[in-house]
Design a protein around this motif. Sequence first.
Motif: not given
Length: 310
Positions: A214-225
């Motif tokens: 689980x990765x946190x990105x800019x502007x409050x975005x997050x991705x899950x793999x």
Amino acid sequence: MRRKLVVTLTTVHGSRQYTLNQLAKYLVAAFLLMAALSFFVSNLLLVKTTDELLDLEDTHQQLADQYELMLGTQQLYRTELESLGDALSQLSVERDQLVQQNHVMGTELGDLESMLGILESDSETTAKERAEVAKAAARERLFMLYGVPNGVPIQSERITDRFGMRMHPIQKKRIMHSGIDFKVSIGTPVYATADGVVEFAGYNKGSGYGYMVRIDHNLGFRTVYAHLQKVLVKPKAFVHKGQQIGLSGNSGNSTGPHLHYEVRQLYTALDPEPFMKWGLDNFDSIFTDVEEIPWESLSAMYPLNQTAPQ
């Protein structure tokens, strides 16, 4: 009779005689005293200097560690952005010569403006002003395309399940599917879709996702793999767009090898498909295709604000 050298000192208080042996004793005593004082002073100075050197080494190491952390996110550029970066670099070098080279640079600016989707300027706009607008637009696109998820996380045969309500293959009831499933062979490389920080990496039994990142990105975005065979990054690590973070698998609650991919913003699951199709050639599409996010509030942010001080 052995001869001795006698030294007589006469003062107002009288005279006093010293033999050479006595003088030698005093000189030796004085020498030893000076040597001892010198040793202690030198030792104190050495200790102080050593402490200062240790402090400098600690400070240097801290600065080195901080510098290494800052290098993590912008080291590699994706192929789709290379042409934009080259054009922008060329524009910055030759910007001061725009007035003298209007014809040549006008052509290059036109190409760059077309690439960035910038509307044609009126006849009164100078080449320098057009260059500033192009620079601001390029900065906006670079910031967004590196910091917000875009593109696909894996090379896949096909998509087996999309975002939305579906019949769960294990629970046998209709529930919300919060991501997209890619059919892949076990061991297929999985890539980060934006720069960010690894918030979780490992086996997550409670979610049914098995091995996941689980990765946190800019502007409050997050991705899950999810449902990975192997995780290749650690929690709190900085990752860059396009970096390999794991290998696909069949871990957790899964009926077959696949990658489950999610895009979230402040914990709200979003349809990943518009983000997967988003890129330089359709940059403005995301702002209309994804209505759940108040994109208009981004206009005041630097470097997205074209009027922000340089």
